[in-house]
Design a protein around this motif. Structure first.
Motif, PDB file in Angstrom:
ATOM      1  N   UNK A 112       9.473 -32.812  12.905  1.00  0.00           N
ATOM      2  CA  UNK A 112       9.774 -33.527  11.513  1.00  0.00           C
ATOM      3  C   UNK A 112       9.136 -34.619  11.232  1.00  0.00           C
ATOM      4  N   UNK A 113       8.506 -35.024  12.472  1.00  0.00           N
ATOM      5  CA  UNK A 113       7.681 -36.372  12.205  1.00  0.00           C
ATOM      6  C   UNK A 113       6.330 -36.018  11.844  1.00  0.00           C
ATOM      7  N   UNK A 114       5.938 -34.822  11.406  1.00  0.00           N
ATOM      8  CA  UNK A 114       4.685 -34.729  11.099  1.00  0.00           C
ATOM      9  C   UNK A 114       4.088 -35.596   9.776  1.00  0.00           C
ATOM     10  N   UNK A 115       5.273 -35.883   8.977  1.00  0.00           N
ATOM     11  CA  UNK A 115       4.894 -36.547   7.694  1.00  0.00           C
ATOM     12  C   UNK A 115       4.531 -38.126   8.026  1.00  0.00           C
ATOM     13  N   UNK A 116       5.040 -38.610   9.368  1.00  0.00           N
ATOM     14  CA  UNK A 116       4.554 -39.986   9.568  1.00  0.00           C
ATOM     15  C   UNK A 116       3.161 -40.055   9.754  1.00  0.00           C
ATOM     16  N   UNK A 117       2.701 -38.866  10.518  1.00  0.00           N
ATOM     17  CA  UNK A 117       1.248 -38.597  11.056  1.00  0.00           C
ATOM     18  C   UNK A 117       0.308 -38.749   9.854  1.00  0.00           C
ATOM     19  N   UNK A 118       0.659 -37.967   8.695  1.00  0.00           N
ATOM     20  CA  UNK A 118       0.019 -37.905   7.957  1.00  0.00           C
ATOM     21  C   UNK A 118      -0.314 -39.236   6.821  1.00  0.00           C
ATOM     22  N   UNK A 119       1.030 -39.739   6.966  1.00  0.00           N
ATOM     23  CA  UNK A 119       0.968 -41.216   5.872  1.00  0.00           C
ATOM     24  C   UNK A 119       0.206 -41.955   6.685  1.00  0.00           C
ATOM     25  N   UNK A 120       0.565 -42.167   8.031  1.00  0.00           N
ATOM     26  CA  UNK A 120      -0.267 -43.168   8.843  1.00  0.00           C
ATOM     27  C   UNK A 120      -1.691 -42.979   8.839  1.00  0.00           C
ATOM     28  N   UNK A 121      -2.420 -41.958   8.717  1.00  0.00           N
ATOM     29  CA  UNK A 121      -3.606 -41.591   8.589  1.00  0.00           C
ATOM     30  C   UNK A 121      -4.289 -42.074   7.186  1.00  0.00           C
ATOM     31  N   UNK A 122      -3.124 -41.941   6.262  1.00  0.00           N
ATOM     32  CA  UNK A 122      -3.575 -42.224   4.874  1.00  0.00           C
ATOM     33  C   UNK A 122      -3.699 -43.845   4.580  1.00  0.00           C
ATOM     34  N   UNK A 123      -2.917 -44.393   5.418  1.00  0.00           N
ATOM     35  CA  UNK A 123      -2.938 -46.060   5.367  1.00  0.00           C
ATOM     36  C   UNK A 123      -4.038 -46.500   6.311  1.00  0.00           C
ATOM     37  N   UNK A 124      -4.362 -45.909   7.287  1.00  0.00           N
ATOM     38  CA  UNK A 124      -5.459 -46.382   8.399  1.00  0.00           C
ATOM     39  C   UNK A 124      -6.760 -45.883   7.686  1.00  0.00           C
ATOM     40  N   UNK A 125      -7.009 -44.581   7.231  1.00  0.00           N
ATOM     41  CA  UNK A 125      -8.304 -44.269   6.806  1.00  0.00           C
ATOM     42  C   UNK A 125      -8.528 -44.474   5.387  1.00  0.00           C
ATOM     43  N   UNK A 126      -7.630 -44.119   4.516  1.00  0.00           N
ATOM     44  CA  UNK A 126      -7.779 -44.060   2.912  1.00  0.00           C
ATOM     45  C   UNK A 126      -7.450 -45.665   2.301  1.00  0.00           C
ATOM     46  N   UNK A 127      -6.688 -46.393   3.260  1.00  0.00           N
ATOM     47  CA  UNK A 127      -6.419 -47.528   3.095  1.00  0.00           C
ATOM     48  C   UNK A 127      -5.443 -47.595   1.736  1.00  0.00           C
ATOM     49  N   UNK A 128      -4.522 -46.516   1.788  1.00  0.00           N
ATOM     50  CA  UNK A 128      -3.662 -46.169   0.612  1.00  0.00           C
ATOM     51  C   UNK A 128      -2.790 -47.190   0.689  1.00  0.00           C
ATOM     52  N   UNK A 129      -2.371 -47.997  -0.622  1.00  0.00           N
ATOM     53  CA  UNK A 129      -1.498 -48.956  -0.615  1.00  0.00           C
ATOM     54  C   UNK A 129      -0.014 -48.545  -0.449  1.00  0.00           C
ATOM     55  N   UNK A 130       0.668 -49.086   0.788  1.00  0.00           N
ATOM     56  CA  UNK A 130       2.015 -48.629   1.120  1.00  0.00           C
ATOM     57  C   UNK A 130       2.562 -49.946   1.773  1.00  0.00           C
ATOM     58  N   UNK A 131       3.739 -50.486   0.644  1.00  0.00           N
ATOM     59  CA  UNK A 131       4.405 -51.588   0.802  1.00  0.00           C
ATOM     60  C   UNK A 131       5.439 -51.429   2.088  1.00  0.00           C
ATOM     61  N   UNK A 132       5.936 -52.618   2.648  1.00  0.00           N
ATOM     62  CA  UNK A 132       6.794 -52.471   3.848  1.00  0.00           C
ATOM     63  C   UNK A 132       8.162 -51.831   3.405  1.00  0.00           C
TER      64      UNK A 132
END
Length: 291
Positions: free
Chosen positions: A250-270
């Motif tokens: 179920x942690x697959x979503x963490x991987x996707x969101x993490x890549x979005x933050x690292x590669x796409x620089x998607x704004x994600x607040x704390x």
């Protein structure tokens, strides 16, 4: 192999696949990507299916359940990839990852699961996490790199995908109880490809001439990675503790969101990360409760 590790392998495969599905869906369209992905996956799973009990699929009830599972899989995956192509991954992924919630609600309404305090707590955590993610995410400013559609439509597609996946999961589970997991998923993928080809042909026609070699390589890689994720999850059955693998996957979503933050620089607040943790832990808890 440890079932928790198998679940994490699944999470890495599916999370990475969903991230790259964003690019491919924008370039080719969600239905085209799913068609190629499922076709490749079906080919990879064919040897495993052939050494199983394929003949069990032809029993009328099992066949009907497997066909319906394939149809719902095609619909749900198209909705998912539509949401991934349009919306900020930090919002749509947690919404889709909450699919165990409608599964548990449906099973509870059917009287197959009792309402308990742990169940209520898991539901509350999951819903609360989705609310936090959406509430904070709506306040962020996104560029076209992060979002090309309205947030409302993206959330609608993601939520619809979660609901369709939930119903499809229950139907597939019923088919699996009559045949084998590999066989049912393999056959449902074939049905999904047939449905998608028919839908694409009716709406716009299939065009593969514009697909560049790099896209083909990425599609093939995505299909193989998706299959590895399923095989890892299948392998957990041999360990005797599938529930643990299902929870860690179920942690697959963490991987996707993490890549979005690292590669796409998607704004994600704390505070959104707190919401992510609530969604994925709540979804994992619900999976464990309903296992």
């Amino acid at each position: 192999m440890n079932p928790g590790l198998l679940g994490l392998i699944t999470a890495l495969c599916w999370g990475t696949g969903d991230f790259f599905a964003r690019y491919m869906s924008r370039a080719l369209g969600p239905a085209h990507v799913i068609t190629f992905l499922y076709a490749i996956s079906a080919l990879v799973l064919t040897p495993l299916a052939m050494v199983g009990n394929v003949h069990l699929l032809w029993e009328p009830t099992t066949l009907a359940l497997s066909v319906l599972s394939g149809i719902l899989s095609a619909i749900g995956a198209t909705l998912l990839y539509k949401s991934l192509a349009q919306g900020p991954l930090g919002i749509v992924v947690p919404v889709t990852a909450s699919y165990p919630l409608p599964i548990v609600l449906i099973v509870t309404l059917m009287g197959e699961l009792s309402i308990t305090i742990p169940l209520i707590a898991a539901i509350g955590i999951t819903i609360g996490g989705v609310w936090v993610v959406a509430r904070i995410g709506y306040k962020n400013e996104y560029s076209e790199v992060h979002s090309i559609g309205t947030l409302n439509s993206s959330v609608f597609y993601a939520g619809s995908a979660a609901l369709v996946f939930a119903v499809g999961f229950l139907i597939m589970e019923a088919a699996v109880s009559r045949a084998g997991e590999v066989e049912v998923i393999w056959f449902s993928r074939i049905i999904a490809v047939i449905v998608l080809i028919a839908a694409i042909g009716i709406s716009s026609g299939i065009n593969i001439r514009g697909i560049k070699m790099k896209m083909w390589l990425l599609l093939i890689t995505m299909g193989i990675v998706d299959s590895i994720g399923f095989i890892a999850l299948f392998s957990a059955h041999g360990t005797g503790d599938t529930a643990i693998a299902s929870v860690t996957s179920a942690a697959y979503g963490v991987v996707t969101v993490g890549l979005a933050r690292l590669i796409l620089k998607e704004p994600i607040k704390a505070l959104q990360w707190v919401g992510f943790a609530m969604v994925f832990s709540g979804a994992a808890w619900l999976t464990l409760i309903s296992a």
